[in-house]
Design an enzyme around this catalytic site. Structure first.
Site: not given
Length: 719
Positions: A489, A688
């Site tokens: 990430y 999302h």
């Protein structure tokens, strides 16, 4: 800065036809054979040119930003047709889906919580699209309180939040339709389950903060002109809704003036209903903080913090003493106390001082629980409200812990424990005695004793030591041949701590390695670790991830052809950046709902709030050139063989709009060599990721694993 846009032609979409060869499951299909059958839709190019600091940048696929146009709709359908035609010819796709469904089909139960006379808990029987909220009164019969599976026929409407009034007699719950960040809020009488008043609409990035039983605070933006899924929203306002009145009568409490204009505004009310605290921020990092005494109706807001250089939030209060958690002059966070009568930083007193480890704090049963991240692993300490250490809490193992939160009068608290090879279990904790007991352990068809999860530290390009956790079957041989997913990430101060995933368990059962790199930009080592991966230092994030792949290959866990990189949102940017910078290092790339156009991300929805991490193209010439240098959409080179790529996005993603993914797919299909597939998979009526129904989650995981293994050269499932 000079910024000019010229749009000369309307975009027109056509699709290349071509015969599709049916491939039977028993046939062996090579990647080369499959690629020869692949015909991409033709994506029309417009004549849009932007000028940044005298530099012209073409944006030929600008038309794909219009999510409401018939041309974009046709393009989406054509791309999905191509992608799903490709996927359905993979001989073991149905086998993987079956394995995932079987693995997912187990009962999952959440920690119980008390509201009024009832104890509530979430449960999913196995393959239900959404968790169901149940309740029980005084050991009586368990009943369904809210079943989100009844909200829509296809399971795409989810329960996004629920908050109860102090006495538990009322509840306000938010629903998300099709995965959108725009929410509706419904108030019900908890005894009768009947709705009270009208449904509140057009609410976004909001909590629900009750004041007694009279009403609650919530946040939203003015409805934007144009598409609500992509138009910019930048002035968040805090409203108060009084029960029994229409939403049109709701008063703006904060955020209506230019002076109070902020991109994110949130509210919390102390448990005793005495104080309202308002957090106001212009980006995802740093906030101002204000307080209002609710016992004094005419009182105004008192400023606690008037700048956004730090992050500070309310933990609890004892009378007029506030307990706050902050990283102000404490990058790893600390807990302070201060009088509400003089709450500014100069009056703060340390309650739990900063340490060398990152702190996350919760409160319950009159105690504070300090959850420290030590090399991405949890350690928990219990303190009283005077800052005295009560005990170090013994945890079930090495992994991640969540919970230890509750009301002041709670007798029992609950916490969850999990790691990459240990399914998440719920434990009951007696805060006075310090005793823990197993409350719920899921019956998953997964044997942790057959797997290993090890933490290693590798060296990045600039010499920084970076941790990575690698999980796999114990019988695996480190011969460089193992299919591997490297996940990351690297942004927004978010820490990747160990967690259990059914999908990852299936991947490891198939002989795959699952590796998670705790790269810079995250929060694993505090604010400095975060800052080291922002703006003009963003390349550190990509270098850390590249070094993780090189470590896995050098140490013979895998090889370039068997290395897949995967990440979502900011992690989608990560994948897009490393696959365009070092395409030879990876066999497969899965950028999911990614931020991929770094010159225009801030022009959509709340994207400008990400500028703390990214900077913007208008910020300075240096920042523009830096962004242009790694923006995935702008760094696809003609003739280069990129990893086999399947981009995933969704048509209702109003967090990271799908235009990012659309443009990246168009660039790859136009410019990449024809040696590897460059596909995009677009979910319909999804956003999302939050609230996605289980059926869609399984379908997506099956397609990702099928695509990954097939493009690693497998014609049948690895054993």
């Amino acid at each position: 800065m000079k910024y000019a846009v010229t749009l000369l032609a309307a975009a027109v979409l056509t699709a290349c036809g071509g015969p599709k060869q049916e491939v039977k499951p028993e046939q062996t299909v090579t990647v080369t054979q499959q690629q020869q059958q692949l015909n991409y839709p033709v994506t029309a190019k417009g004549d849009v040119v932007d000028t940044y600091f005298g530099t012209q940048v073409a944006d030929p696929y600008r038309w794909l930003e219009d999510d409401r146009s018939s041309e974009t709709e046709a393009w989406v359908k054509a791309q999905n047709q191509t992608t799903f035609d490709y996927l359905k010819q993979i001989p073991f796709r149905d086998q993987i889906r079956d394995k995932l469904q079987q693995a997912w089909n187990y009962e999952r139960v959440g920690a119980p919580f008390k509201e009024g006379d009832y104890t509530y808990f979430y449960k999913n029987d196995g393959l239900q699209n959404q968790f169901v909220l149940y309740r029980q009164k005084d050991g009586g019969e368990v009943e369904v309180f809210l079943d989100p599976n009844t909200f829509s026929a296809d399971g795409t409407t989810s329960l996004a939040d629920i908050r109860f009034s102090r006495d538990g007699k009322l509840a306000a719950y938010a629903i998300s339709e099709g995965g959108s960040d725009w929410r509706k809020v419904i108030v019900i009488d908890t005894e009768t389950k009947q709705q009270i008043g009208d449904t509140l609409t057009d609410i976004k990035f909001s909590g629900i903060a009750w004041v007694g039983n009279d009403g609650f605070f919530y946040s939203s933006y003015d409805k934007p002109d144009g598409s609500e899924l992509s138009a910019m929203t930048d002035q968040h306002k805090l409203y108060y809704h009084k029960l029994g009145t229409p939403q049109s009568a709701d008063k703006v409490i904060f955020g209506a003036t230019d002076e109070q204009k902020h991109r994110y505004v949130g509210a919390s009310v102390t448990e005793d209903d005495r104080y309202l605290l308002v957090s106001a921020a212009v980006s995802t990092s740093g906030n101002k903080l204000f307080i209002k005494d609710l016992t004094q109706p005419d009182s105004g807001f008192v400023t606690i913090l008037d700048d956004t250089s730090s992050d500070t939030d309310l933990v609890d209060n004892v009378g007029d003493t506030l307990i706050l958690v902050t990283n102000r002059n404490a990058p790893n966070r600390k807990v302070v106390k201060v009088s509400a009568k003089a709450p500014q930083p100069e009056s703060w007193q340390d309650l739990i001082p900063e340490t060398e480890h990152v702190l996350r704090i919760s409160s319950g049963a009159g105690f504070l629980f300090a959850n420290y991240i030590v090399d991405a692993i949890a350690k928990v300490k219990q303190y009283d409200y005077d800052g005295k250490l009560v005990r170090d809490i013994a945890l079930p193992g090495v992994g991640s812990v969540g919970g230890f939160g509750g009301k002041k009068d709670a007798d029992t608290l609950y916490f969850s424990f999990a790691n990459y090879i240990t399914p998440g279990s719920i434990y009951a904790f007696e805060p006075k005695a310090g005793a823990s007991s197993l409350y719920n352990q899921p019956k998953v068809n997964f044997d942790p004793s057959r797997y290993v999860s090890e933490q290693v530290f590798y060296t990045s390009k600039d010499g920084t030591k970076v941790p990575m956790i690698i999980s796999y079957r114990k019988d695996l041989k480190r011969d460089g041949s193992n299919p591997t997913i490297l996940y990351g990430y690297g942004g927004f101060n978010i820490s990747l701590t160990p967690s259990f995933s059914v999908a990852n368990a299936v991947w490891m059962e198939l002989g795959g390695i699952y590796a998670v790199a705790n790269i810079r930009g995250g929060g694993e080592y505090g604010k400095e670790w975060h800052r080291a991966g922002t703006q003009l230092q963003k390349q550190n994030v990509f270098d850390d991830f590249i070094a993780a792949a090189e470590y896995l290959q050098t140490e013979k866990y895998t090889s370039p052809a068997k290395t897949a990189v995967r990440g979502g949102s900011n992690g989608g940017l990560l994948v897009g950046a490393v696959m365009t910078q070092r395409p030879e290092l990876f066999g497969v790339a899965i950028p999911q709902v990614g931020v991929l156009d770094m010159l225009r991300y801030h022009t959509f929805t709340a994207g400008a709030g990400w500028a703390y991490d990214y900077g913007t193209a208008e910020q300075s010439e240096d920042m523009f050139k830096y962004l242009l240098g790694y923006s995935p959409v702008h760094n696809v080179k003609a003739g280069v063989t990129y990893p086999a790529t399947m981009i995933t996005t969704a048509d209702h993603d109003d967090r990271v709009v799908p235009a990012h993914s659309f443009k990246f797919a168009a660039e790859l299909q136009d410019k990449a060599s024809k040696a590897t597939p460059q596909l995009i998979r677009i979910d319909v009526k999804a956003g999302h990721g939050a609230g996605m129904p289980v059926s869609m989650v399984i379908d997506q995981a099956a397609d990702i694993y099928s695509f990954t293994l097939f493009n690693m050269g497998y014609s049948s499932l690895p054993q």
